[in-house]
Design a protein around this motif. Sequence first.
Motif, PDB file in Angstrom:
ATOM      1  N   TYR A 130       0.848  -1.188   0.000  1.00 51.68           N
ATOM      2  CA  TYR A 130       0.000   0.000   0.000  1.00 51.68           C
ATOM      3  C   TYR A 130       0.884   1.239   0.000  1.00 51.68           C
ATOM      4  CZ  TYR A 130      -2.855   3.698   2.119  1.00 51.68           C
ATOM      5  OH  TYR A 130      -3.487   4.883   2.390  1.00 51.68           O
ATOM      6  N   PRO A 131       0.786   2.082  -0.987  1.00 48.77           N
ATOM      7  CA  PRO A 131       1.612   3.297  -1.025  1.00 48.77           C
ATOM      8  C   PRO A 131       1.139   4.304   0.017  1.00 48.77           C
ATOM      9  CG  PRO A 131       0.082   3.274  -2.868  1.00 48.77           C
ATOM     10  CD  PRO A 131      -0.079   1.956  -2.177  1.00 48.77           C
ATOM     11  N   VAL A 132       2.001   4.625   0.949  1.00 47.85           N
ATOM     12  CA  VAL A 132       1.628   5.549   2.015  1.00 47.85           C
ATOM     13  C   VAL A 132       1.371   6.936   1.427  1.00 47.85           C
ATOM     14  CG1 VAL A 132       2.377   6.647   4.158  1.00 47.85           C
ATOM     15  CG2 VAL A 132       2.966   4.255   3.697  1.00 47.85           C
ATOM     16  N   PRO A 133       0.238   7.539   1.731  1.00 44.98           N
ATOM     17  CA  PRO A 133      -0.054   8.869   1.182  1.00 44.98           C
ATOM     18  C   PRO A 133       0.855   9.938   1.785  1.00 44.98           C
ATOM     19  CG  PRO A 133      -1.727   8.229   2.769  1.00 44.98           C
ATOM     20  CD  PRO A 133      -0.858   7.024   2.568  1.00 44.98           C
ATOM     21  N   ALA A 134       0.953  11.048   1.113  1.00 43.18           N
ATOM     22  CA  ALA A 134       1.753  12.159   1.624  1.00 43.18           C
ATOM     23  C   ALA A 134       1.160  12.657   2.935  1.00 43.18           C
ATOM     24  CB  ALA A 134       1.788  13.281   0.601  1.00 43.18           C
ATOM     25  N   PRO A 135       2.009  13.044   3.887  1.00 46.65           N
ATOM     26  CA  PRO A 135       1.500  13.536   5.173  1.00 46.65           C
ATOM     27  C   PRO A 135       0.583  14.746   4.987  1.00 46.65           C
ATOM     28  CG  PRO A 135       3.865  13.126   5.288  1.00 46.65           C
ATOM     29  CD  PRO A 135       3.486  13.023   3.840  1.00 46.65           C
ATOM     30  N   ALA A 136      -0.546  14.709   5.694  1.00 47.29           N
ATOM     31  CA  ALA A 136      -1.503  15.809   5.660  1.00 47.29           C
ATOM     32  C   ALA A 136      -2.412  15.656   6.864  1.00 47.29           C
ATOM     33  CB  ALA A 136      -2.313  15.794   4.360  1.00 47.29           C
ATOM     34  N   PRO A 137      -3.015  16.717   7.346  1.00 49.95           N
ATOM     35  CA  PRO A 137      -3.911  16.611   8.490  1.00 49.95           C
ATOM     36  C   PRO A 137      -5.014  15.584   8.261  1.00 49.95           C
ATOM     37  CG  PRO A 137      -3.438  18.918   8.039  1.00 49.95           C
ATOM     38  CD  PRO A 137      -2.867  18.130   6.904  1.00 49.95           C
ATOM     39  N   GLY A 138      -5.141  14.661   9.180  1.00 55.98           N
ATOM     40  CA  GLY A 138      -6.192  13.646   9.115  1.00 55.98           C
ATOM     41  C   GLY A 138      -5.850  12.412   8.316  1.00 55.98           C
ATOM     42  N   VAL A 139      -4.738  12.408   7.610  1.00 57.14           N
ATOM     43  CA  VAL A 139      -4.398  11.310   6.703  1.00 57.14           C
ATOM     44  C   VAL A 139      -3.475  10.315   7.403  1.00 57.14           C
ATOM     45  CG1 VAL A 139      -3.300  10.697   4.510  1.00 57.14           C
ATOM     46  CG2 VAL A 139      -4.688  12.768   4.689  1.00 57.14           C
ATOM     47  N   TRP A 140      -3.781   9.022   7.239  1.00 56.48           N
ATOM     48  CA  TRP A 140      -3.018   7.969   7.931  1.00 56.48           C
ATOM     49  C   TRP A 140      -1.548   7.991   7.548  1.00 56.48           C
ATOM     50  CZ3 TRP A 140      -0.054   3.746   6.461  1.00 56.48           C
ATOM     51  CH2 TRP A 140       0.294   2.868   7.502  1.00 56.48           C
ATOM     52  N   GLN A 141      -0.718   7.792   8.571  1.00 59.40           N
ATOM     53  CA  GLN A 141       0.719   7.605   8.410  1.00 59.40           C
ATOM     54  C   GLN A 141       1.150   6.440   9.292  1.00 59.40           C
ATOM     55  OE1 GLN A 141       2.915   9.798   6.350  1.00 59.40           O
ATOM     56  NE2 GLN A 141       0.813   9.986   5.576  1.00 59.40           N
ATOM     57  N   PRO A 142       2.242   5.744   8.960  1.00 54.71           N
ATOM     58  CA  PRO A 142       2.736   4.673   9.837  1.00 54.71           C
ATOM     59  C   PRO A 142       2.923   5.194  11.264  1.00 54.71           C
ATOM     60  CG  PRO A 142       3.870   4.616   7.738  1.00 54.71           C
ATOM     61  CD  PRO A 142       3.044   5.863   7.725  1.00 54.71           C
ATOM     62  N   THR A 143       2.667   4.325  12.232  1.00 55.79           N
ATOM     63  CA  THR A 143       2.603   4.737  13.631  1.00 55.79           C
ATOM     64  C   THR A 143       3.735   4.147  14.463  1.00 55.79           C
ATOM     65  OG1 THR A 143       1.032   2.928  13.968  1.00 55.79           O
ATOM     66  CG2 THR A 143       0.120   5.126  13.642  1.00 55.79           C
ATOM     67  N   PRO A 144       4.087   4.858  15.547  1.00 50.02           N
ATOM     68  CA  PRO A 144       5.138   4.358  16.431  1.00 50.02           C
ATOM     69  C   PRO A 144       4.653   3.139  17.213  1.00 50.02           C
ATOM     70  CG  PRO A 144       4.101   6.332  17.347  1.00 50.02           C
ATOM     71  CD  PRO A 144       3.536   6.146  15.967  1.00 50.02           C
ATOM     72  N   PRO A 145       5.590   2.341  17.738  1.00 48.75           N
ATOM     73  CA  PRO A 145       7.040   2.587  17.745  1.00 48.75           C
ATOM     74  C   PRO A 145       7.782   2.059  16.518  1.00 48.75           C
ATOM     75  CG  PRO A 145       6.544   0.681  19.081  1.00 48.75           C
ATOM     76  CD  PRO A 145       5.207   1.221  18.615  1.00 48.75           C
ATOM     77  N   SER A 146       7.206   1.141  15.766  1.00 48.99           N
ATOM     78  CA  SER A 146       7.955   0.508  14.671  1.00 48.99           C
ATOM     79  C   SER A 146       7.729   1.182  13.325  1.00 48.99           C
ATOM     80  CB  SER A 146       7.574  -0.974  14.563  1.00 48.99           C
ATOM     81  OG  SER A 146       6.199  -1.105  14.239  1.00 48.99           O
ATOM     82  N   PHE A 147       6.666   2.009  13.213  1.00 48.83           N
ATOM     83  CA  PHE A 147       6.324   2.663  11.938  1.00 48.83           C
ATOM     84  C   PHE A 147       6.277   1.631  10.803  1.00 48.83           C
ATOM     85  CE2 PHE A 147       8.149   5.868  14.691  1.00 48.83           C
ATOM     86  CZ  PHE A 147       7.242   6.906  14.587  1.00 48.83           C
TER      87      PHE A 147
END
Length: 417
Positions: free
Chosen positions: A161-178
Amino acid sequence: MTPPESRPARRSLLAVGAATAATAFGIAPRAAAARPSTVLTWYDATAETIAVAGATTQVTNSRTWAIAWLAAARATRDVPAGVHRATHQEAALAAAVHHVLVSLVPSRAEQLDTTLRQTLASLPPGRARDLGVAAGRRRAGHVLAHRQGDGLDPASVNAPYPVPAPAPGVWQPTPPSFAPAAQYGNRLARPFLLRSPSQLRPGPPPALDSRRYAADLAEVRAYGAVDSTVRSPHQTETADFWYGSSLTLYTEPLRVALFRSRHTTAELARDVAVFHVALVDTQVATSDSKYAHERWRPVTAIRTGSIDPDPDWTPLHTTPAHPDHPSGHNTYSGAAEVVLAAFFGARTAPFDLTSPTAPGVTRTYTAWRQLSDENVEARVLSGIHTRSADEAGIELGARVARFALEHQRELFARGPV
């Protein structure tokens, strides 16, 4: 935490779904019952097979349940004239489940072969048993062939799944392992009964400038933090209890319902089949919605969002690697509740439940809805979902389950479904 106004509405939704299915399909318990020993023997064999040597992805294991018990349900429906009905049905059920499990989990063949020999040895030898075995194997082969390439194997489930560009409200990989996004491929898979993965897709999550969103985030921030000062010990226990696999946690409630039911062998096989067919389709629909809406997780929102950002905030439990909306635990719970209530009634005699993620804790339940209510709370208390995502999950799961109950006859058509 104060329950939101939407909770009575979702309870009504579940109740209507169960009542409609029970009335339409005549699935209330009957006065006479078959002995459940063969059903429970193979239920336990399925659960053990998956626990010991199952796939790495939950939906793949749900698929194994669905295929095995759909084959069993089909094999027990039609009994030839002139043979002992119970013997034929029990032999058919055992042979169907055995054939599917050995095909999908070959490492358990020796144990499953032994269980099959024991089951058949307990039945009277003769034409009824032999025809039952043949019917079970034939039905298993048909369902396996039809479901081949359905996109629910672990590799397909975790398609890139291609991670979308960072933006308010948009999912990004999460800690701790991302970690990379998981389960994206579910939304590309072929459901059992849904016409498409997006058929029942819920609407979007609350807007970032809405009061509901602000309330959701404040609740998770306060109650879901690893160092929360407002979460009670009982609430922490709830979060721990429901942190594990939904498939694992619902195996015992379904077994309790089967054991207590007065359904016939064929009806019990149908109960298990429809339950897991609905749950496979629910997981497909869940991933479709998650990746359609791409809503960020609370940890990202709290650390980087515009509302009082706290870069050090950490949830009680590690956030799974996929978007927030809706909660997969709650879609599973909502669907399971509807099917259990439809087949067995909304309430049950008390039963105890344990959880592998809360060692030493035993909880007692008297209604299937109690499990759903705890799931809603648990994911907030874990700090990994908003309440909106949890409630959207309950509603989506209920809608998928109602659809499965309304269309279950398609599973038992003479041709493959």
